[in-house]
Design an enzyme around this catalytic site. Structure first.
Site, PDB file in Angstrom:
ATOM      1  N   ASP A   1       0.631  -2.016  -5.647  1.00 23.02           N
ATOM      2  CA  ASP A   1      -0.165  -1.848  -4.433  1.00 23.02           C
ATOM      3  C   ASP A   1       0.699  -2.089  -3.206  1.00 23.02           C
ATOM      4  OD1 ASP A   1      -2.650  -1.500  -5.893  1.00 23.02           O
ATOM      5  OD2 ASP A   1      -2.528  -3.648  -6.315  1.00 23.02           O
TER       6      ASP A   1
ATOM      7  N   ASP B   1       0.251  -2.844   0.883  1.00 16.17           N
ATOM      8  CA  ASP B   1      -0.656  -3.191   1.974  1.00 16.17           C
ATOM      9  C   ASP B   1       0.073  -3.099   3.311  1.00 16.17           C
ATOM     10  OD1 ASP B   1      -2.519  -3.698   0.023  1.00 16.17           O
ATOM     11  OD2 ASP B   1      -2.211  -5.873   0.054  1.00 16.17           O
TER      12      ASP B   1
ATOM     13  N   ASP C   1      -1.697 -16.984   3.007  1.00 12.64           N
ATOM     14  CA  ASP C   1      -1.784 -18.164   2.161  1.00 12.64           C
ATOM     15  C   ASP C   1      -0.430 -18.802   1.862  1.00 12.64           C
ATOM     16  OD1 ASP C   1      -0.963 -16.031   0.589  1.00 12.64           O
ATOM     17  OD2 ASP C   1      -2.706 -16.080  -0.746  1.00 12.64           O
TER      18      ASP C   1
END
Length: 450
Positions: free
Chosen positions: A64, A66, A143
């Protein structure tokens, strides 16, 4: 949430030029590159961000890609006809290119007084967060430091605001900001720490791991459906065995799978062997590109409690079939309060467990009926995992493995003769259980014969 609660230091930009890192555009999705260039050409800041940058720096191949941008979701939608906006808690844009989806997120802000949007916090947990900000604020909102690296398509550099590059080099996971505060915002971050450490072969920084014991119970407040998705990422991504060991080491297993933790606490080494071998087999299948099913995984994790509960009820004169059904229903109901396992998987789990006693029945009709069962293969694989339980179970697995290799007519003849042979010439087939016939009750009004 104030700025100091999110970071231990003021962001300090470090730019790593192209010649000092290994990221190449040829390893980046063409769809992601199109999104990045289009946003840049429209005058917006846009960067590849997060796990894709981290994995590319480690020599991996991200699935993926992003993108983080200064454009708002509505502005992204205006640029791309193939775009849809999703989410209420976190507003995102998905730009769709055939089967590939590029997730585009607007830079998140750290305060409500600056930027536009809205944030809603309940008992320290973020339930809605759509406050836009700068790239510096966005880095602080992420995070882990290794997930706060930005690849700049304009000069092919990597931008690091929080020390993520150093963590990549040292193979360690540091949380951005105060760990207790960040875990209260989103308890699932504790599971993400375990999953990333297992996947990347990193260690979790001591300060990031310290609150697990105190804050682990907060996982009970997370949505069970979300924990199901997180469980699949933990165990079905090719590093399940290591994830399991880390859940045990960090003390988080009992908050996710209480029945599993209880069964293992009883010191059942055969059960530990079954779980570890099951997870190792799953990891191997993922590595080989083979299919895996959550049903088998959860059947493995919960087997110990189901088996022990069924045996307990059988000692209380409950019929075996009823005992197994009750045990399965009880354990699944408890587990679904933590992890919402869909019904299509729990049905398969119940069948796998329920078929285990039937392997002991080797009469001809029962053998062929069991072999024709839709879940026979999964149940047989499960039987093989149980080999460490006893020598009898191991021999049972060997017998059924050999039986499947025989032509049907040969197997039928062998069963009719009392044995089906075995994996070796001197192997003996398990003996069928003898059924005790109940004595017919004496009819009322008639005396017993003299």
């Amino acid at each position: 949430m104030n700025h100091d609660a999110r970071t231990n230091a003021t962001p300090a930009l470090r730019i790593i030029p192209r010649e000092q890192h290994v990221i190449s555009r040829k390893n980046i999705s063409k769809a992601a590159l199109r999104v990045l260039y289009r946003l840049n050409e429209a005058g917006y800041q846009a960067y590849l961000v997060g796990g894709a940058v981290r994995d590319l720096l480690l020599g991996g191949h991200p699935k993926d890609f992003d993108v983080a941008t200064s454009a708002t979701p509505d502005e992204v939608k205006k640029l791309f006809r193939n775009c849809r906006l999703i989410g209420r808690r976190f507003r995102l844009a998905h730009v769709v290119y055939g089967p590939e989806i590029i997730e585009v997120a607007t830079f998140r802000g750290t305060g409500e007084e600056e930027g536009e949007g809205d944030r809603h916090i309940v008992d320290g947990r973020i339930v809605r967060d759509n406050v836009w900000g700068t790239i510096e604020e966005d880095a602080l909102r992420r995070d882990f430091r290794v997930n706060a690296l930005y690849y700049d398509i304009s000069d092919f550099s990597v931008r690091d605001y929080v020390g993520g590059m150093q963590d990549v080099e040292n193979r360690v996971l540091h949380l951005i900001g105060d760990p207790a505060t960040r875990y209260r915002e989103d308890p699932v971050r504790m599971l993400r720490a375990v999953r990333l450490a297992a996947k990347l072969d990193f260690r979790i920084d001591a300060a990031a791991a310290a609150p697990f014991a105190e804050l682990g119970p907060l996982l009970a407040e997370a949505a069970p459906a979300r924990l199901f998705d997180e469980s699949l990422k933990l165990f079905l991504s090719g590093h399940g065995l290591k994830s399991f060991h880390m859940l045990e080491q960090t003390g988080l297993l009992k908050f996710m799978f209480p029945a599993t933790a209880r069964a293992l606490k009883r010191g059942d080494e055969a059960l530990r062997s079954l779980i570890e071998q099951g997870l190792a087999n799953t990891d191997a299948r993922v590595a080989e590109g083979k299919s895996v099913t959550p049903a088998f995984l959860f059947a493995v994790l919960l087997w110990g409690e189901v088996r022990d509960l069924a045996h307990t009820w059988m000692t209380k004169s409950v019929e075996p079939v009823v005992a197994w059904e009750r045990a399965a229903t009880h354990v699944i109901a408890e587990q679904c309060q933590r992890v919402a396992i869909p019904r299509r998987f729990t049905l398969t789990m119940e069948e796998i467990w329920g078929l285990q006693p039937r392997f002991e029945q080797v009469q001809r009709k029962r053998v062929f009926r069991l072999m024709a069962h839709p879940r026979f293969r999964a149940a047989f694989d499960f039987l093989l995992l149980r080999a460490a339980e006893s020598q009898a179970v191991q021999q049972l697995g060997e017998w059924w493995a050999h039986a499947q290799q025989l032509p049907p007519e040969t197997l039928a003849a062998a069963l009719a003769g009392g044995a089906a042979g075995g994996p070796a010439d001197d192997a003996v087939a398990p003996k069928p259980r003898k059924r005790r016939r109940r004595k017919p009750a004496s009819k009322k009004g008639k005396s017993d014969p003299a």
